[in-house]
Design an enzyme around this catalytic site. Structure first.
Site, PDB file in Angstrom:
ATOM      1  N   SER A 220       1.101  -1.251   0.235  1.00  0.00           N
ATOM      2  CA  SER A 220      -0.134   0.089  -0.462  1.00  0.00           C
ATOM      3  C   SER A 220       1.187   1.268  -0.051  1.00  0.00           C
ATOM      4  O   SER A 220       1.781   1.617   0.246  1.00  0.00           O
ATOM      5  CB  SER A 220      -1.195   0.661   1.802  1.00  0.00           C
ATOM      6  OG  SER A 220      -1.547   1.285   1.706  1.00  0.00           O
ATOM      7  N   SER A 221       0.765   2.534  -0.580  1.00  0.00           N
ATOM      8  CA  SER A 221       1.053   3.214  -0.429  1.00  0.00           C
ATOM      9  C   SER A 221       1.309   4.498   0.556  1.00  0.00           C
ATOM     10  O   SER A 221       2.987   4.907   0.694  1.00  0.00           O
ATOM     11  CB  SER A 221       0.572   4.643  -2.290  1.00  0.00           C
ATOM     12  OG  SER A 221      -1.311   4.763  -1.342  1.00  0.00           O
ATOM     13  N   CYS A 222       0.729   3.462   1.700  1.00  0.00           N
ATOM     14  CA  CYS A 222       0.953   3.817   3.273  1.00  0.00           C
ATOM     15  C   CYS A 222       2.347   3.762   3.605  1.00  0.00           C
ATOM     16  O   CYS A 222       2.604   4.422   4.774  1.00  0.00           O
ATOM     17  CB  CYS A 222      -0.702   4.227   3.621  1.00  0.00           C
ATOM     18  SG  CYS A 222      -0.239   2.148   4.637  1.00  0.00           S
TER      19      CYS A 222
ATOM     20  N   TYR B 166      -1.035  -0.786   9.868  1.00  0.00           N
ATOM     21  CA  TYR B 166      -1.207  -1.265   8.784  1.00  0.00           C
ATOM     22  C   TYR B 166       0.454  -1.452   7.742  1.00  0.00           C
ATOM     23  O   TYR B 166       0.968  -1.928   7.553  1.00  0.00           O
ATOM     24  CB  TYR B 166      -2.187  -0.786   8.308  1.00  0.00           C
ATOM     25  CG  TYR B 166      -2.302  -1.214   6.578  1.00  0.00           C
ATOM     26  CD1 TYR B 166      -2.828  -2.794   6.430  1.00  0.00           C
ATOM     27  CD2 TYR B 166      -2.102  -0.573   5.245  1.00  0.00           C
ATOM     28  CE1 TYR B 166      -3.317  -2.793   5.181  1.00  0.00           C
ATOM     29  CE2 TYR B 166      -3.261  -1.534   4.146  1.00  0.00           C
ATOM     30  CZ  TYR B 166      -3.278  -2.273   4.484  1.00  0.00           C
ATOM     31  OH  TYR B 166      -3.527  -2.718   2.984  1.00  0.00           O
TER      32      TYR B 166
ATOM     33  N   LYS C  53       2.473  -3.886   6.129  1.00  0.00           N
ATOM     34  CA  LYS C  53       2.914  -3.795   4.847  1.00  0.00           C
ATOM     35  C   LYS C  53       4.330  -4.039   4.818  1.00  0.00           C
ATOM     36  O   LYS C  53       4.663  -4.967   3.633  1.00  0.00           O
ATOM     37  CB  LYS C  53       2.389  -2.973   3.620  1.00  0.00           C
ATOM     38  CG  LYS C  53       0.500  -3.383   3.906  1.00  0.00           C
ATOM     39  CD  LYS C  53       0.523  -4.401   3.260  1.00  0.00           C
ATOM     40  CE  LYS C  53      -1.147  -5.028   2.955  1.00  0.00           C
ATOM     41  NZ  LYS C  53      -1.284  -5.819   2.539  1.00  0.00           N
TER      42      LYS C  53
ATOM     43  N   HIS D 284     -13.129   3.363   3.010  1.00  0.00           N
ATOM     44  CA  HIS D 284     -12.286   4.290   2.038  1.00  0.00           C
ATOM     45  C   HIS D 284     -13.100   6.060   1.789  1.00  0.00           C
ATOM     46  O   HIS D 284     -14.307   5.538   1.999  1.00  0.00           O
ATOM     47  CB  HIS D 284     -11.485   3.622   1.228  1.00  0.00           C
ATOM     48  CG  HIS D 284     -10.314   2.395   0.880  1.00  0.00           C
ATOM     49  ND1 HIS D 284     -10.116   1.218   1.002  1.00  0.00           N
ATOM     50  CD2 HIS D 284      -9.229   3.051   2.398  1.00  0.00           C
ATOM     51  CE1 HIS D 284      -9.480   1.333   2.152  1.00  0.00           C
ATOM     52  NE2 HIS D 284      -8.783   1.159   2.589  1.00  0.00           N
TER      53      HIS D 284
HETATM   54  O1  GFB Z   1      -9.580   6.599   2.912  1.00  0.00           O
HETATM   55  P1  GFB Z   1      -9.088   6.811   3.402  1.00  0.00           P
HETATM   56  O2  GFB Z   1      -9.554   6.811   4.961  1.00  0.00           O
HETATM   57  O3  GFB Z   1      -7.599   6.797   3.683  1.00  0.00           O
HETATM   58  O4  GFB Z   1      -9.653   8.706   3.755  1.00  0.00           O
HETATM   59  P2  GFB Z   1      -6.378   7.310   3.535  1.00  0.00           P
HETATM   60  C1  GFB Z   1      -8.656   9.595   2.556  1.00  0.00           C
HETATM   61  C2  GFB Z   1      -9.211  11.219   3.392  1.00  0.00           C
HETATM   62  O5  GFB Z   1     -10.489  11.192   3.206  1.00  0.00           O
HETATM   63  C3  GFB Z   1      -9.069  11.387   4.439  1.00  0.00           C
HETATM   64  C4  GFB Z   1     -10.930  12.107   4.277  1.00  0.00           C
HETATM   65  O6  GFB Z   1      -8.937  12.426   4.531  1.00  0.00           O
HETATM   66  C5  GFB Z   1     -10.168  11.419   5.687  1.00  0.00           C
HETATM   67  O7  GFB Z   1     -10.254  12.023   6.174  1.00  0.00           O
HETATM   68  N1  GFB Z   1     -12.579  11.771   3.944  1.00  0.00           N
HETATM   69  C6  GFB Z   1     -13.252  12.756   4.137  1.00  0.00           C
HETATM   70  C7  GFB Z   1     -13.041  10.812   4.333  1.00  0.00           C
HETATM   71  N2  GFB Z   1     -14.106  12.771   3.842  1.00  0.00           N
HETATM   72  C8  GFB Z   1     -14.585  10.744   3.915  1.00  0.00           C
HETATM   73  C9  GFB Z   1     -15.372   9.445   4.636  1.00  0.00           C
HETATM   74  O8  GFB Z   1     -16.551   9.692   4.493  1.00  0.00           O
HETATM   75  N3  GFB Z   1     -14.515   8.817   4.880  1.00  0.00           N
HETATM   76  C10 GFB Z   1     -13.438   8.285   4.626  1.00  0.00           C
HETATM   77  N4  GFB Z   1     -12.706   7.049   4.534  1.00  0.00           N
HETATM   78  N5  GFB Z   1     -12.984   9.120   4.798  1.00  0.00           N
HETATM   79  C11 GFB Z   1      -6.302   4.156   4.100  1.00  0.00           C
HETATM   80  C12 GFB Z   1      -5.040   4.220   5.311  1.00  0.00           C
HETATM   81  O9  GFB Z   1      -5.444   5.931   4.481  1.00  0.00           O
HETATM   82  O10 GFB Z   1      -6.115   4.605   2.875  1.00  0.00           O
HETATM   83  C13 GFB Z   1      -5.133   2.703   4.408  1.00  0.00           C
HETATM   84  O11 GFB Z   1      -5.330   4.334   6.849  1.00  0.00           O
HETATM   85  C14 GFB Z   1      -4.675   2.216   3.691  1.00  0.00           C
HETATM   86  O12 GFB Z   1      -4.003   2.255   5.710  1.00  0.00           O
HETATM   87  C15 GFB Z   1      -5.264   3.243   2.915  1.00  0.00           C
HETATM   88  O13 GFB Z   1      -3.105   3.154   3.346  1.00  0.00           O
HETATM   89  C16 GFB Z   1      -5.482   2.675   1.048  1.00  0.00           C
HETATM   90  O14 GFB Z   1      -6.103   7.408   2.198  1.00  0.00           O
HETATM   91  O15 GFB Z   1      -5.520   8.752   4.726  1.00  0.00           O
END
Ligand code: GFB
Length: 308
Positions: free
Chosen positions: A108-110, A137, A141, A180
């Site tokens: 993952s890119s994280c 996570y 990875k 996500h």
């Molecule tokens: O996709 P996401 O949950 O994961 O959130 P990450 C990306 C961005 O979208 C963050 C915002 O800045 C969130 O605060 N966001 C806005 C939201 N509204 C929402 C919402 O309703 N739901 C969610 N989920 N986010 C994950 C990692 O990071 O990405 C994992 O935690 C993994 O480890 C994955 O790498 C691909 O991109 O921040």
């Protein structure tokens, strides 16, 4: 891989595993091995060893993982670390012991430092501190990548690793606490439109930037690398452009046709400010993506809108 090679897709019911299975079927592969968590607990070494002994896979796509969005990663921190470490270690070790010809591990890119230079090159791994919300996570990875690298070194195993950017597509998770951002936005704007709500609340400031790739492009890249890449150094799989979460929300809002306002819940974390990957290595090997973000979201929405 031959069309009748015994191919194990770990995690075949998830978004990534199901996309790989779909693609391989389309391309004429016929001999698949799958397992469900009910029959084999991938966190259990004895069960994984029995499974490999019985099924004898020749090729393995390692798409099984405990995954989730920012809130889920940050809430179930112990599970994200333990489950992913165990799944990876068990499958990679069983693949070595049972002489799997080639294994592809999905990271993952994280994995990259929170403040990595942009776009992020493969060489930026382990050059700085990780983002706190997904550190467990990411550590798991990174351990998976290192298992593949060290098994290459010590045992000569042809185990390769790929690092996908943020993914979306069929079979995504629409549970708002664990999903996500993209499926969450699709669900929120759809629900708001159906119920004539005045606004939709998105998490954080909307300023972080993310790079999104349709999972069918990812599956395509994985098959390309399975066929064409045997090095121990891992490979980034990115789309090549990123957008802010606010811009993404506007895009989803327009595709769905919601006419209300966008509000922000600032009690929710932003996470990493930006993680655009440098995918020049993959481009130079001869692969590039073909599904635009707008078209990808439209097709996903068409597919799920009656089930949300
Ligand atoms: O996709 P996401 O949950 O994961 O959130 P990450 C990306 C961005 O979208 C963050 C915002 O800045 C969130 O605060 N966001 C806005 C939201 N509204 C929402 C919402 O309703 N739901 C969610 N989920 N986010 C994950 C990692 O990071 O990405 C994992 O935690 C993994 O480890 C994955 O790498 C691909 O991109 O921040």
């Amino acid at each position: 891989m031959n069309k009748d090679s015994r191919i194990y897709i770990a995690g075949h019911t998830g978004m990534v595993g199901s996309a790989i299975l779909r693609l391989l079927k389309e391309r004429g592969f016929t001999n698949f091995i799958t397992s469900t968590s009910a029959s084999t607990d991938l966190r259990n070494q004895a069960q994984v060893n029995d499974f490999f002994e019985r099924e004898k896979p020749e090729f393995v796509f390692m798409a099984a993982a405990k995954v989730g969005g920012i809130f889920s990663n940050n809430t179930y921190r112990g599970e994200f670390l333990y489950d992913n470490l165990m799944i990876e270690a068990n499958i990679i070790e069983a693949s070595r012991v049972h002489h799997v010809k080639k294994l592809l591990f999905l990271g993952s890119s994280c994995i990259y430092p929170k403040m990595a230079p942009q776009p992020i090159n493969e060489s930026d791994l382990l050059t700085g501190p990780l983002e706190y919300t997904n550190e467990p996570y990411a550590i798991a990875k990174i351990a998976g990548i290192k298992l593949c690298e060290t098994y290459h070194d010590q045992y000569g195993c042809n185990f390769i690793s790929v690092m996908p950017t943020n993914l979306y597509g069929p079979n995504d998770n629409y549970d708002l606490n664990n999903s996500h951002v993209l499926p969450a936005l699709i669900k929120k704007f759809h629900t708001a439109k159906q119920n004539n709500l005045p606004s939709v609340v998105i998490w954080g400031t909307g300023k972080p930037k993310r790079e999104f790739m349709h999972v069918d492009d990812l599956a395509n890249a994985c098959l390309f690398l399975m066929n064409n890449y045997d090095e121990k150094e891992f490979v980034n799989i990115g789309y090549g452009e990123d957008i802010t979460i606010k811009e993404l929300a506007e895009l989803v809002k327009n595709i769905i046709g919601f006419e209300g306002e966008i509000e922000h819940d600032l009690s929710k974390p932003d996470g990493t400010p930006r993680k655009l990957m440098d995918s020049s290595k993959l481009r130079n090997l001869g692969w590039s993506p073909s599904i635009s973000l707008e078209h990808g979201i439209q097709t996903v929405y068409e597919e799920v809108k009656n089930r949300l």
